[in-house]
Structures are given as C-alpha cells and as structure tokens.
Design an enzyme around this catalytic site. Structure first.
Site, mmCIF file in Angstrom:
data_model
loop_
_atom_site.group_PDB
_atom_site.id
_atom_site.type_symbol
_atom_site.label_atom_id
_atom_site.label_comp_id
_atom_site.label_asym_id
_atom_site.label_seq_id
_atom_site.Cartn_x
_atom_site.Cartn_y
_atom_site.Cartn_z
ATOM 1 N N ILE A 17 0.819 -1.203 0.000
ATOM 2 C CA ILE A 17 0.000 0.000 0.000
ATOM 3 C C ILE A 17 0.854 1.255 0.000
ATOM 4 O O ILE A 17 0.580 2.219 -0.715
ATOM 5 C CB ILE A 17 -0.935 0.021 1.236
ATOM 6 C CG1 ILE A 17 -2.115 -0.929 1.053
ATOM 7 C CG2 ILE A 17 -1.486 1.421 1.482
ATOM 8 C CD1 ILE A 17 -3.040 -0.956 2.243
ATOM 9 N N TYR A 154 -2.711 -8.677 16.681
ATOM 10 C CA TYR A 154 -2.861 -7.842 15.488
ATOM 11 C C TYR A 154 -4.248 -7.197 15.473
ATOM 12 O O TYR A 154 -4.394 -5.988 15.257
ATOM 13 C CB TYR A 154 -2.655 -8.694 14.236
ATOM 14 C CG TYR A 154 -2.809 -7.928 12.934
ATOM 15 C CD1 TYR A 154 -1.735 -7.226 12.402
ATOM 16 C CD2 TYR A 154 -4.019 -7.913 12.252
ATOM 17 C CE1 TYR A 154 -1.864 -6.518 11.211
ATOM 18 C CE2 TYR A 154 -4.168 -7.213 11.071
ATOM 19 C CZ TYR A 154 -3.080 -6.524 10.551
ATOM 20 O OH TYR A 154 -3.230 -5.810 9.389
#
Length: 250
Positions: A17, A154
């Site tokens: 990204i 996470y």
C-alpha cells in the site's frame, strides 16, 4: 484538501500500500518523505519517482519503533520542503498465532501497529499546526471489526487504531487537523503473501476475498480530499469499496 504541492510523510512506504500510495501522490503533484526498514525497495522506489532531475520523493531508513527515526522524517520534510501537510501512519506488521508462540513477538506488533501510530500522530499534530492544519491517516484493518482468532494481538492493535482515530475527531474544530483511518480487508502485499502460507489465514482470505489495491488507495485519497471526514474510518471490502464507519462499529 487538494494533493498538488502538498508535503507528505509516509511510513511503511517502500512496499505494498505504501509504495502504491507514494506513486499516486507523486503523480498528483505531492512531495513525499518515505520511511521504511526496507532500504533496497525504498531506494528503488525513489529512483522511479524522481525523474528528470526533480526531487519528488526522499527515502529515509526508519524503524517506526525508534522515535528518533520518526522525528527525522518530519525534520527532513521541514528542512527540505518547508513543512508537512499530510501524514500517513501506515507501517504495520503481523504474525500468525503471535499470542500463542511463547515469544515476545507480540510486543513488537503493538509497538509498530499502535505505539508508532500514536507517536506519529503526536508529531503530525505538532508539524501540521505550523501549516495551519492538515490531514493524518492511520492504516487500520477490517480485523478491527471481525477479530481473527489466529492473530489476536494484530486485531487488538487495529481495533485500538480505530478507537484512537475516533477519539481525535475534535482536532478538526480546534486545530483544523483531520484524523481518519482506512480499514481494508485482505489485499495483495508482502505481509499477506507470507501469511497465506498458513492454513488458517489462507482459508480466511479465501472466505473474505481480496480487495483490489486500487480500491484501498482510492479510500486514502478520498480522505485527503473530503474535508468533512474527521474521526472516521473507511472500510474497504469486497462487499463495499468505501463505507464510512463513524462513531459506532459495523
């Protein structure tokens, strides 16, 4: 906010990204300070972005858990381009079963995915105030809303990023600083390619599907350009390309 002529800080900017964002931002006339631990990919990217002897991007080795490294990104932007307008707290890591493997790897995940986002935002506010305002965008994840059993740390960090972002909504009124987040579902990246090797992650990715990276980038760009967004998170999934999540979760 328009993108042309703006100065951008981008962590985790050498791959995935981050690299796609850097290309899009430079194509629209921004100048980008890219921080990453991947020196080779970072240098290759700025060679690509800096054409015709024009400096559109600068790469700086940056471990976001080292706050001196983070500060260097902002100092470089100030000294080279005169300030900072947009901050992307994008760097992130993950590991399957990080909570259960009896190591301290999970601490590093919190440091990168959450603590560095907080520090990057603090620095961003400090520098954006000098410009009379600006935009901060944090990279979250759909695992913030649909926690995954094989990566609980996470998921926790990404949920925290969403909550942290929502809590800074009022900065738009007090300092003309808009803090928002993007929460993509699975997409192609070095991290997902590594995790796809696991049975659990691979099955989850198959169930949810992969979103095109262009849709993820479009969400980031939307946040820059839409001055009404503040404290919001844009979810990017195969079901909806760009859904705004405000005070409540899904």
């Amino acid at each position: 906010m328009q993108i042309k002529d703006k100065v951008v800080i981008l962590t985790g900017g050498a791959n995935g990204i981050g690299a796609a964002l850097a290309r899009r931002l430079v194509s629209e006339g921004a100048r980008v300070i890219i921080g990453d631990i991947d020196r080779k990919a970072g240098q290759e990217l700025i060679t690509e972005l800096n054409q015709n002897n024009k400096v559109n991007a600068i790469f700086i080795f940056c471990d976001v858990t080292n706050f001196d490294h983070l500060s260097q990104l902002f100092d470089t932007a100030q000294n080279t381009f005169g300030g900072v307008d947009i901050v992307f707290n994008n760097a992130g890591i993950g590991q399957e079963n990080e909570f259960y493997d009896q190591t301290n790897r999970w601490i590093k995940i919190i440091d990168v995915n959450l603590n560095a986002v907080i520090k990057g935002t603090q620095l961003g506010i400090q520098y954006l105030k000098k410009r009379g305002g600006g935009v901060i965008i944090n990279t979250a994840s759909m695992s913030a809303f649909y926690p995954v059993s094989y990566s609980p740390i996470y998921s926790t960090t990404k949920r925290a990023v969403v909550g942290f972002t929502q809590s800074l909504r009022d900065l738009k009124d007090t300092d003309k600083i808009r803090v928002n987040a993007v929460a993509p579902s699975y997409f192609e990246s070095n991290l997902t390619q590594e995790l796809l090797k696991s049975k659990e992650y691979g099955q989850a990715a198959k169930n949810f599907g992969f979103v095109p990276i262009d849709d993820v980038i479009a969400a980031f760009i939307r946040i820059i350009q839409d001055d009404k967004l503040a404290g919001d998170t844009i979810a990017v999934t195969t079901r909806y390309k760009s859904k705004i999540i405000s005070k409540s979760s899904l």
